[in-house]
Design an enzyme around this catalytic site. Structure first.
Site, mmCIF file in Angstrom:
data_model
loop_
_atom_site.group_PDB
_atom_site.id
_atom_site.type_symbol
_atom_site.label_atom_id
_atom_site.label_comp_id
_atom_site.label_asym_id
_atom_site.label_seq_id
_atom_site.Cartn_x
_atom_site.Cartn_y
_atom_site.Cartn_z
ATOM 1 N N ASP A 22 -65.184 -22.437 92.935
ATOM 2 C CA ASP A 22 -64.568 -22.401 91.605
ATOM 3 C C ASP A 22 -64.923 -23.564 90.665
ATOM 4 O O ASP A 22 -64.928 -24.728 91.067
ATOM 5 C CB ASP A 22 -63.036 -22.450 91.713
ATOM 6 N N GLN A 38 -65.281 -26.957 93.078
ATOM 7 C CA GLN A 38 -64.993 -26.922 94.502
ATOM 8 C C GLN A 38 -66.316 -27.145 95.235
ATOM 9 O O GLN A 38 -67.269 -26.368 95.053
ATOM 10 C CB GLN A 38 -64.379 -25.558 94.878
ATOM 11 N N TRP A 46 -68.341 -22.670 102.969
ATOM 12 C CA TRP A 46 -67.064 -23.191 102.461
ATOM 13 C C TRP A 46 -66.390 -24.103 103.494
ATOM 14 O O TRP A 46 -66.378 -23.803 104.682
ATOM 15 C CB TRP A 46 -66.136 -22.028 102.097
ATOM 16 N N THR A 82 -58.420 -25.879 93.868
ATOM 17 C CA THR A 82 -58.576 -25.659 92.435
ATOM 18 C C THR A 82 -57.418 -26.171 91.582
ATOM 19 O O THR A 82 -56.258 -26.163 91.999
ATOM 20 C CB THR A 82 -58.859 -24.159 92.211
ATOM 21 N N ARG A 146 -51.023 -21.751 94.669
ATOM 22 C CA ARG A 146 -52.104 -22.679 94.294
ATOM 23 C C ARG A 146 -52.678 -22.407 92.900
ATOM 24 O O ARG A 146 -52.350 -21.452 92.242
ATOM 25 C CB ARG A 146 -53.220 -22.610 95.338
ATOM 26 N N ASP A 147 -53.587 -23.313 92.517
ATOM 27 C CA ASP A 147 -54.438 -23.183 91.336
ATOM 28 C C ASP A 147 -53.675 -23.305 90.005
ATOM 29 O O ASP A 147 -53.674 -22.380 89.191
ATOM 30 C CB ASP A 147 -55.227 -21.853 91.374
ATOM 31 N N ASP A 235 -59.058 -9.284 94.298
ATOM 32 C CA ASP A 235 -60.002 -8.204 94.643
ATOM 33 C C ASP A 235 -61.456 -8.606 94.347
ATOM 34 O O ASP A 235 -62.241 -7.799 93.859
ATOM 35 C CB ASP A 235 -59.705 -6.912 93.858
HETATM 36 C C1 FRU Z 1 -60.587 -19.218 94.763
HETATM 37 C C2 FRU Z 1 -59.938 -20.167 95.757
HETATM 38 C C3 FRU Z 1 -58.695 -20.797 95.180
HETATM 39 C C4 FRU Z 1 -58.572 -22.056 95.979
HETATM 40 C C5 FRU Z 1 -60.020 -22.466 96.161
HETATM 41 C C6 FRU Z 1 -60.310 -23.128 97.460
HETATM 42 O O1 FRU Z 1 -61.945 -19.004 95.028
HETATM 43 O O2 FRU Z 1 -59.661 -19.486 96.966
HETATM 44 O O3 FRU Z 1 -57.556 -19.963 95.238
HETATM 45 O O4 FRU Z 1 -57.832 -23.037 95.331
HETATM 46 O O5 FRU Z 1 -60.780 -21.284 96.055
HETATM 47 O O6 FRU Z 1 -61.632 -23.577 97.527
#
Ligand code: FRU
EC number: 3.2.1.26
Length: 538
Positions: A22, A38, A46, A82, A146-147, A235
């Site tokens: 992100d 990220q 990841w 994020t 989150r986010d 999705d």
């Molecule tokens: C979206 C996500 C967010 C999270 C981040 C983790 O792609 O899953 O919800 O904060 O990536 O890297």
């Protein structure tokens, strides 16, 4: 290796190596654009997520800095996820981001620049009061919280942020209020929620003006006639609703509520996720950034040593009908254009293939205006296609003749056409209006095994009685093909890995496979220079 170099994009944002996902906390501050992301400092899959940091003066050329937020405290030791930046009153930038804490609970933390006189804001300090917000309270799930969004000020003068969450098993953007951006209290209702889906990742909330591409700062007075947009990620795609922000109830109210989430509008109908927008006070526009992942295999990503790009930043605004967003690559990307080629008045009859030569076919920007000559030839539209546009794109692909279309572009094609990617339009007649399909079919993009190669598609309404022209713009950047239909009504980004890109040359064509002739009133193409993206300058 040669493979990893050939597929590396030349002007889309990516780090020197390793994994990114992100876009985080984009902002313009003191003459500099900041892009955080990220980032896995240790590899191309990841994990170990920290905030990578790059800066720019033009949104296209980027200087790579040290990570801005690293996993150093109990409230982010399992990941610095994020979040968003807000410029507080008095020109003070702050970032609130999600931390995965020692127990892998998702909490919200704050950081401030250590030294405001450093033009690049390289270092950020974590405050002692972290975590600011804990995943507690009715209906919350500590693993789905989150986010946080950029903050905005309500009519009561208090700051607000929204956090993506699963609330009692459904989706919600939970609302928090604060006087000082430090102490937050949860509002008794969410900004918006829906039982048509589960967790909403990366909510983004902003205001837009119909028909005007000047952007709005969510914390400034919102003019009459403005609309609000709630963007959410789920999705595997970014969807949005247009509506109003009801200041009395402090909720977002969509203009239309669609119970079937397959019908929700999308920022991009291809490979594009976790987008985030910001107000660019330098040029008075709103810019949206999204993440475009690889669609090769994990072992390919390990071999390449890098994975993930960001789509070209786009100016985003509201169509004059108030119903859909329009997006267009920021004009700065045009600084990379070179070797212009232009054609006028080409007639494309059924089966015609017109080679666009004279530009680099691996790094190009192509703009075409198609003019329709016989709109009565449009085939009837079936609304059930909207439920699964990818299925419709597979069935009615570029080789399937229609009344009006398919016509469009063939890009990254090998000499014998064994490999090629199409970006094309089809026009259908609906009851009162015309429906246009933009499709980007990756199914024959590569002979390499193990790739994900869908046929993406999105529909938009078009008033053909008024406007006989439909434009198509495609940015080709080695493994990225990013397209904008009808001035940005539908956008589709895809990733492709042709063998021909490694082994030899590729070709680019305009084509028509529809029964009625279409006129290319204008075709412009440019080679695109390589940008300085996180590489050493000079
Ligand atoms: C979206 C996500 C967010 C999270 C981040 C983790 O792609 O899953 O919800 O904060 O990536 O890297």
């Amino acid at each position: 290796s040669i493979v990893s170099k050939r597929y590396r994009t030349a002007y889309h944002f990516q780090p020197l190596s390793n994994w990114i996902n992100d876009p985080n906390g984009p902002m313009y501050y003191n003459g500099i654009y900041h892009q955080f992301y990220q980032y896995n400092p240790n590899g191309s899959i990841w994990g170990n997520i920290v905030w990578g940091h790059s800066v720019s003066t033009d949104l296209i050329n980027w200087i790579r800095l040290e990570p801005a937020i690293e996993r150093t405290t109990p409230s982010d030791i399992n990941g610095c996820w994020t979040g968003s930046a807000t410029i507080l009153t008095g020109d003070q930038p702050v970032i609130i981001y999600t931390g995965a804490d020692t127990e892998k609970r998702q909490v919200q933390n704050i950081v401030l620049p250590k030294n405001l006189s450093d033009p690049y804001l390289r270092q950020w300090k974590k405050l002692k009061n972290n975590p600011l917000i804990q995943p507690v309270g009715p209906g919350l799930n500590s693993g789905q919280f989150r986010d946080p969004t950029t903050g905005w000020i309500g009519p009561d003068g208090l700051w607000r942020i929204a956090v993506g969450a699963e609330l009692n098993g459904y989706s919600a953007a939970i609302l928090y209020k604060s006087k000082d951006f430090m102490k937050w209290t949860r509002v008794d209702h969410p900004l918006h929620s829906s039982n048509a889906s589960t967790m909403w990742e990366c909510p983004d909330f902003f205001a837009v003006l119909p028909g005007k591409n000047n952007g709005l700062d969510l914390s400034a007075a919102i003019p009459n006639g403005a609309k609000h947009v709630l963007k959410i990620s789920l999705d595997y795609c970014d969807k949005y609703m247009i509506g109003v922000y009801d200041l009395k109830r402090d909720t977002f109210v969509p203009d239309t509520i669609l119970d079937d989430r397959r019908l929700w509008s999308r920022i991009d109908y291809g490979n594009y996720y976790a987008s985030k927008s910001f107000f660019d006070s330098k040029r008075g526009r709103r810019i949206i950034w999204g993440w475009t992942n690889e669609t090769d295999s994990t072992s390919d990503d390990v071999a390449k040593g890098w994975a993930g790009i960001h789509a070209i930043p786009r100016t985003v605004w509201l169509d004059s009908d108030g119903k859909q967003l329009l997006q267009w690559p920021v004009e700065e990307v045009e600084l990379l254009r070179t070797n212009a080629v232009s054609h006028q008045g080409i007639e494309l009859k059924k089966g015609d293939l017109f080679e666009i030569s004279g530009t680099d076919t691996l790094q190009a920007d192509v703009e075409i205006d198609f003019e329709l000559t016989a709109i009565d030839a449009a085939d009837p539209f079936d609304p059930s296609w909207l439920l699964d546009t990818e299925k419709h794109c597979r069935e009615a692909d570029a080789s399937v003749n229609g009344g009006l279309g398919p016509f469009g572009l063939v890009v990254l094609a090998s000499d014998n056409m064994e490999e090629h990617t199409t970006v094309h339009l089809r026009v259908y007649k609906s009851e009162q209006k015309y429906m246009v399909l933009l499709c980007s079919d990756l199914r024959r993009s590569s002979l390499r095994p193990g790739l994900y190669t869908p046929a993406y598609g999105g529909f938009f309404e078009h008033d053909l009685d008024k406007e006989k022209k439909i434009s198509l713009r495609t940015l080709i950047d080695r493994s990225a093909v990013e397209s904008f239909g009808a001035g940005g009504r539908v956008c589709i980004t895809g990733r492709v890995y042709p063998v021909a890109l490694v082994d030899g040359g590729t070709h680019m064509y305009a084509f028509n496979n529809g029964s009625s002739t279409v006129k290319v009133s204008q075709l412009k193409a440019w080679s695109m220079r390589r940008a300085h993206v996180n590489v050493k300058m000079g």
